[in-house]
Design an enzyme around this catalytic site. Sequence first.
Site, PDB file in Angstrom:
ATOM      1  N   CYS A   1       3.245  -4.726   6.516  1.00  0.00           N
ATOM      2  CA  CYS A   1       2.972  -4.502   5.100  1.00  0.00           C
ATOM      3  C   CYS A   1       4.216  -4.001   4.369  1.00  0.00           C
ATOM      4  CB  CYS A   1       1.854  -3.472   4.937  1.00  0.00           C
ATOM      5  SG  CYS A   1       0.231  -4.044   5.499  1.00  0.00           S
TER       6      CYS A   1
ATOM      7  N   HIS B   1       0.834  -1.210   0.000  1.00  0.00           N
ATOM      8  CA  HIS B   1       0.000   0.000   0.000  1.00  0.00           C
ATOM      9  C   HIS B   1       0.862   1.251   0.000  1.00  0.00           C
ATOM     10  CE1 HIS B   1       0.506   1.095   4.276  1.00  0.00           C
ATOM     11  NE2 HIS B   1       0.390  -0.199   4.572  1.00  0.00           N
TER      12      HIS B   1
END
Length: 404
Positions: free
Chosen positions: A254, A237
């Site tokens: 992430c 992301h």
Amino acid sequence: MNTIKTFLQILLMASIMVPWNVPALDRLDYTGTLSNSSFGPNYPESLVVKGLLQITRGQLQQALNTVDELISIAPNFKLAYLIRGDLLMAKSQQLEGFGNTPQNNSPSVEDFKAEARMRIERYLESHAPQGIPEPLWQIDPTQKYVIVVDADKSRLYLYQNIGGKPTYVADYYVTIGRNGSEKSSEGDKRTPLGVYTASSKLTSKLPDFYGSAAYPLSYPNEWDRQQGKKGHGIWLHGTPSNTYSRPPRASDGCVVISNPDLETLGPILQQGGTPFIIVSQLKWVTQAAPEQPQLQKALDQWRQDWQAQDTDRYLSHYSDRFFSQTSDINGWSREKRRIQSDKKPVSIVLSNISMIRYPNSQIPMAVVSFDQEFKSEFLDSRMRKRQYWIYEGQRWKILYEGAA
């Protein structure tokens, strides 16, 4: 002029693996396009390195101009403001180190040092990686792109499949988990190592924290679950709107990339199913691994033995540690012996084969995916299948098998 170099010396000499010396610097052309940049002279990362190199050459005003240009292009690039602050302070006082301003606290300055170091290390390397990432043994000819992340160097590499050969396209700075890599449990703030796929962009509206888009990764995969690894929600992301990039280790697990870079990758990722390999201590090779043709031969022999309905030889290709979604080797063997007991003729064709060595595995292992066409008197089926093969007892054997 010498005092402004101090922050670069502290930044690089104490921790960088490449010596900060004139021969190393000469590999970059700071007067124009960086000689090893794949992004062009006005790309933010190019400008960061250009400014830092100008400082080492004593070109403080030119460096200030470069940083101002960078800020005009990426006004949320926090590292640029820190460098600019040092340059302005150099005009009025001695500097003792990087980010030497009263308002800067030590943890954030260390984060900026780490980010600058990662970016400079990349530009002290050659124009493009020599060879291909070692895990890419064979790419499915229908798969146009593959992504490999070097967790140690905070770098994402994009490769295009041209004629069956992974061809370097570009690379990007990324952030991984604040506690490093090798995720194993929920909330450990680590990024997983393994072979995954990136699904298409999430369509639900997300908080600004996740940036312009988010693409879920398939963690935990079959091997992760078999090892008892926990956790979920591992995405690729972007960054918050007020932040161009985050420190090398800052996420909850992430892989985080700048919004402009993520938007560049968007058309590729939006198709879904992009192979996404995360590696520690990534190696580059210029020739195929010797294990790859051995694995190819084992795969073809498995297909032949299955097609011949030679159940004993067919089952000999499976490890005693074999598992599937619903069975172990004992249950699998019983079911296959039952199905193949009548020895009805079958035809089995494999195509669009992919072979990826599983990164950082304690045992030699590869993920093999392919399209399978199965025909018999009563059945005509087509499916995408995934297998995990391990090297044990001097031969390749199947550890897992299931639909991809």
